[in-house]
Design a protein around this motif. Structure first.
Motif, mmCIF file in Angstrom:
data_model
loop_
_atom_site.group_PDB
_atom_site.id
_atom_site.type_symbol
_atom_site.label_atom_id
_atom_site.label_comp_id
_atom_site.label_asym_id
_atom_site.label_seq_id
_atom_site.Cartn_x
_atom_site.Cartn_y
_atom_site.Cartn_z
ATOM 1 N N LEU A 257 0.833 -1.202 0.000
ATOM 2 C CA LEU A 257 0.000 0.000 0.000
ATOM 3 C C LEU A 257 0.868 1.253 0.000
ATOM 4 O O LEU A 257 0.608 2.209 -0.746
ATOM 5 N N ALA A 258 1.895 1.259 0.840
ATOM 6 C CA ALA A 258 2.781 2.422 0.917
ATOM 7 C C ALA A 258 3.529 2.629 -0.393
ATOM 8 O O ALA A 258 3.650 3.761 -0.887
ATOM 9 N N ARG A 259 4.005 1.552 -0.981
ATOM 10 C CA ARG A 259 4.806 1.642 -2.206
ATOM 11 C C ARG A 259 3.972 2.156 -3.381
ATOM 12 O O ARG A 259 4.407 3.028 -4.129
ATOM 13 N N VAL A 260 2.771 1.611 -3.539
ATOM 14 C CA VAL A 260 1.905 2.042 -4.646
ATOM 15 C C VAL A 260 1.478 3.496 -4.448
ATOM 16 O O VAL A 260 1.457 4.292 -5.400
ATOM 17 N N SER A 261 1.148 3.853 -3.204
ATOM 18 C CA SER A 261 0.763 5.235 -2.918
ATOM 19 C C SER A 261 1.900 6.195 -3.225
ATOM 20 O O SER A 261 1.693 7.257 -3.819
ATOM 21 N N VAL B 244 3.031 9.171 3.135
ATOM 22 C CA VAL B 244 2.599 7.898 2.565
ATOM 23 C C VAL B 244 2.397 6.856 3.670
ATOM 24 O O VAL B 244 1.382 6.139 3.697
ATOM 25 N N PHE B 245 3.351 6.775 4.581
ATOM 26 C CA PHE B 245 3.226 5.794 5.664
ATOM 27 C C PHE B 245 2.103 6.180 6.622
ATOM 28 O O PHE B 245 1.357 5.312 7.101
ATOM 29 N N GLU B 246 1.965 7.449 6.914
ATOM 30 C CA GLU B 246 0.902 7.893 7.816
ATOM 31 C C GLU B 246 -0.482 7.615 7.235
ATOM 32 O O GLU B 246 -1.449 7.416 7.984
ATOM 33 N N ASP B 247 -0.575 7.585 5.913
ATOM 34 C CA ASP B 247 -1.862 7.364 5.245
ATOM 35 C C ASP B 247 -2.180 5.880 5.025
ATOM 36 O O ASP B 247 -3.251 5.555 4.506
ATOM 37 N N VAL B 248 -1.267 4.986 5.399
ATOM 38 C CA VAL B 248 -1.504 3.551 5.183
ATOM 39 C C VAL B 248 -2.801 3.062 5.836
ATOM 40 O O VAL B 248 -3.576 2.329 5.206
#
Length: 241
Positions: free
Chosen positions: A154-158, A200-204
């Motif tokens: 999820l983080a990588r694609v975002s 990105v990580f905070e939005d996971v």
């Protein structure tokens, strides 16, 4: 310039989420340094030993394995001592203990374990010392590692999608290593992309619910480092942005 984002305590957050352990949740939500607390609670000589102890135990580590590991034998070579530490750990994290028991029951009766993301693991007994037994360490390991992989995806694609919107020609998502994501970019983009990495990580958790229809009710954080090469990386912060 390299930018690296490391997910903070990824495996522990996954184990906490899957087990719904109340103490683990409280520590994560209140930013308590779990490893220092466990070091003091269990009488371990260093935070590093406490950290290694925890990650081995959530994957089924035994008193024998600790007593015969040189990194832990200097603390004690007694299986009785390490079993006491394991028992005290499970007494602290009762939810995790119950989840471990449930996982083993589920895997040995249905021969499968299913994650909230839809991942399914199938298990069969293995022949060990003339007996067929289910692989406990594998059964405890796979759900945590699998959920961690889903969170990192999820983080990588975002991150990839956000980088495309920024349209930086001299920025590339070049690598992922377990709980890390690495960008190679022109030095002029460092601050913007480092901030993007944090976001990105905070939005996971939000993206987890969108993708899988299940609430991920723990915060996700990352440590971001920057440097001219992978050897000389320094922690980056956004206090001035």
């Amino acid at each position: 310039m390299l930018i690296q984002g490391d997910a903070s305590a990824l495996e522990w957050r996954c184990a906490a989420f899957l087990s719904k352990d109340k103490v683990a949740y409280e520590e994560i939500h209140n930013n308590i340094d779990q490893h220092t607390d466990n070091q003091n609670r269990f009488g371990l000589p260093s935070r590093l030993i406490a950290k290694t102890f925890v990650f081995r135990l959530i994957y089924g580590g035994s008193a024998y394995s600790y007593a015969n590991d040189p990194n832990f034998a200097e603390v004690s070579k007694s299986e009785k001592f390490w079993q006491g530490v394991i028992d005290e750990f499970y007494n602290k994290y009762k939810g995790l203990h119950k989840w471990h028991i449930k996982l083993m029951q589920e895997a040995t009766t249905t021969k499968m374990v299913k994650l909230p993301t839809g991942r399914i693991y199938q298990f069969e007994p293995e022949l060990r010392r003339g007996e067929k037994v289910f692989p406990r360490t594998t059964i405890l390991n796979y759900p945590v590692q699998g959920l961690g992989a889903d969170l990192m995806t999820l983080a990588r694609v975002s991150l990839y999608n956000r980088m495309r919107k920024l349209n930086y020609e001299k920025a590339r998502l070049v690598n992922t290593v377990h709980d890390s994501i690495i960008i190679d970019c022109d030095s002029g983009f460092t601050d913007t992309l480092a901030k993007t990495m944090l976001n990105v990580f905070e939005d996971v958790p939000k993206n987890f619910q969108k993708m899988f229809g299940t609430e991920f009710d723990l915060p996700m954080k990352a440590e971001v480092q920057v440097g001219n090469n992978w050897k000389d990386m320094e922690v980056w912060n956004d206090l001035e942005l």
